[in-house]
Design an enzyme around this catalytic site. Structure first.
Site, PDB file in Angstrom:
ATOM      1  N   SER A 214     -23.162  42.547 -53.477  1.00  0.00           N
ATOM      2  CA  SER A 214     -23.655  41.178 -53.621  1.00  0.00           C
ATOM      3  C   SER A 214     -22.899  40.504 -54.762  1.00  0.00           C
ATOM      4  CB  SER A 214     -25.168  41.178 -53.868  1.00  0.00           C
ATOM      5  OG  SER A 214     -25.659  39.847 -53.915  1.00  0.00           O
ATOM      6  N   THR A 215     -23.576  40.123 -55.841  1.00  0.00           N
ATOM      7  CA  THR A 215     -22.937  39.436 -56.959  1.00  0.00           C
ATOM      8  C   THR A 215     -21.799  40.273 -57.535  1.00  0.00           C
ATOM      9  OG1 THR A 215     -25.096  38.489 -57.491  1.00  0.00           O
ATOM     10  CG2 THR A 215     -23.361  38.288 -59.146  1.00  0.00           C
ATOM     11  N   HIS A 242     -23.474  40.107 -49.353  1.00  0.00           N
ATOM     12  CA  HIS A 242     -24.344  38.937 -49.310  1.00  0.00           C
ATOM     13  C   HIS A 242     -23.486  37.674 -49.383  1.00  0.00           C
ATOM     14  CE1 HIS A 242     -27.906  41.402 -51.182  1.00  0.00           C
ATOM     15  NE2 HIS A 242     -27.648  41.740 -49.934  1.00  0.00           N
ATOM     16  N   MET A 335     -27.241  41.638 -57.450  1.00  0.00           N
ATOM     17  CA  MET A 335     -28.597  41.381 -57.910  1.00  0.00           C
ATOM     18  C   MET A 335     -29.612  41.984 -56.944  1.00  0.00           C
ATOM     19  SD  MET A 335     -28.160  37.362 -58.972  1.00  0.00           S
ATOM     20  CE  MET A 335     -29.934  37.132 -58.734  1.00  0.00           C
ATOM     21  N   ASP A 338     -31.749  45.239 -52.771  1.00  0.00           N
ATOM     22  CA  ASP A 338     -31.285  45.487 -51.416  1.00  0.00           C
ATOM     23  C   ASP A 338     -30.363  46.705 -51.391  1.00  0.00           C
ATOM     24  OD1 ASP A 338     -30.871  45.118 -48.695  1.00  0.00           O
ATOM     25  OD2 ASP A 338     -29.213  43.700 -48.990  1.00  0.00           O
TER      26      ASP A 338
END
Length: 398
Positions: A214-215, A242, A335, A338
């Site tokens: 993600s991030t 993401h 973040m 997940d």
């Protein structure tokens, strides 16, 4: 010149030393005012400037001393992509979040910004009302500012000459491995000790590689994919990052240029074959299923999982059912939590999980959650993950 927007009437913000200092840079006065209000209404954030272009941001940087800058891409006089390197040149530890429209051109510019040092991005919603009516946009923006800003304040990035060395004293406790881990940096003679509960790796070489991020993920994926040719020669690789639609299309094109094997958005119903890196398309969950003895891609238009679509858990959990102990999953920077439930399913099915370590993660949310859940077999710096993965697929003992 625009200065900091005053606090809302009746609700003045009281500055404290532990607040994250935020600068907003956007030429649209409505967007600038709305983002400013959201920030000022959040107790642990402090708005220090709301400006209309990059030139003003550079001029105000030293006076306002922001921790985080929310930087629009399209602005008059000096746009976001031109402003970014100038800000980072003056403040190397500055956190910059790019604000981007959901267009192909903006997606390309955003990925370029990430490669130049932006920490993350936030896609601006389109359609009637756009930013003004999107609860998800407000939630995601504030969450990103908080996660990135607090990480900067609590754990400043290690300097380039810092090194982490792991020493493991190992003893088996039931089905897991308990290791006492120490971290040492070269710039300061400091040692921090902690306990990580790590599982043994699967006894057989993996045959499928799964990656969730993600991030900070696009930057991390770029570094990993470029070193996976020995894996993709004989195994499929499935990736969930993401990202919204259009952005995943551009990411796939970008990643394809880093390695010998193609990276492309997965297609519903296609077989999963070695030699291809499949990327979950934005706005769809990517799962796998076995049909007539063949593993197939299944794209799911169901509700978001952990506020994300695509999410990592659906991929990992379905892969655990289809491939069992053949799976090797990697959870990269990001973040939230997940990937943890899916990683637990992979571990329970006999597969293995590697998590990126905290020092090299932009945000140690997703990998940290999996580590603390006790479902990982290794916690590695980013530059050690691809070599470890390659060795495992080539049959080396863990």
């Amino acid at each position: 010149m625009n200065a900091a927007v005053p606090a809302p009437s009746g609700a003045p913000q009281v500055a404290t030393s532990d607040q994250i200092r935020v600068m907003v840079v956007d030429d649209a006065v409505v967007v600038r005012s709305l983002l400013s209000r959201w920030i000022e209404e959040t107790p642990d954030l402090r708005l220090v400037a709301a400006l209309r272009n990059g030139r003003e941001a550079i001029e105000q940087l030293d006076r306002t001393r922001p921790d985080v800058v929310v930087l629009d891409i399209e602005m008059p006089e000096l746009d976001g992509i031109s402003t970014l390197p100038r800000l980072l040149e003056r403040r190397r530890d500055l956190i910059v979040i790019m604000a981007s429209a959901l267009t192909r051109d903006h997606a390309e510019v955003t990925l370029k910004a990430l490669s130049l040092g932006a920490a993350d991005y936030i896609p601006k919603p389109t359609g009637e009302g756009g930013v003004m009516t999107s609860v998800a946009f407000q939630r995601d923006l504030i969450a990103k500012i908080q996660a990135l800003g607090h990480r900067k304040r609590s754990r400043p990035p290690l300097p380039p000459y810092a090194r982490r060395t792991t020493y493991a004293a190992t003893r088996r406790l039931g089905g897991a491995v308990q290791r006492a881990v120490k971290w040492r940096t070269a710039d300061a003679d400091e040692t921090v000790s902690g306990q990580l509960k790590l599982r043994p790796f699967a006894p057989v070489p993996p045959r499928v590689l799964l990656i969730g991020s993600s991030t900070g993920g696009p930057q991390a994926l770029t570094k990993i994919v470029s070193h996976l040719d020995a894996v993709t020669d004989t195994a499929p690789v499935l990736v969930t990052q993401h990202m919204p639609p259009t952005f995943t299309t551009i990411l796939a094109e970008h990643l394809s240029r880093t390695g010998a094997r193609p990276v492309r958005e997965a297609i519903d119903g296609e077989p999963v074959l070695a030699g291809t890196i499949y990327l979950a398309p934005g706005g769809k969950h990517m799962r796998v299923a076995r049909r007539d003895g063949t593993a197939m891609i299944v794209l799911d238009d169901g509700p978001p999982v952990h506020f994300c679509k695509p999410a990592v858990d659906p991929l990992f959990a379905s892969a655990a059912e289809v491939w069992g102990s053949w799976n090797l999953a990697v959870i990269l920077t990001g973040m939230g939590t997940d990937g943890t439930d899916g990683a637990a399913a992979i571990a329970a099915a006999g597969g293995s999980v590697i998590a990126q370590d905290e020092a090299t993660s932009v945000v140690w949310g997703m990998p940290g959650s999996a580590v603390h859940a006790g479902v990982c077999s290794a916690v590695l710096p980013l530059d050690q993950i691809a070599p470890k993965v390659v060795r495992m697929f080539l049959g080396a003992k863990p």
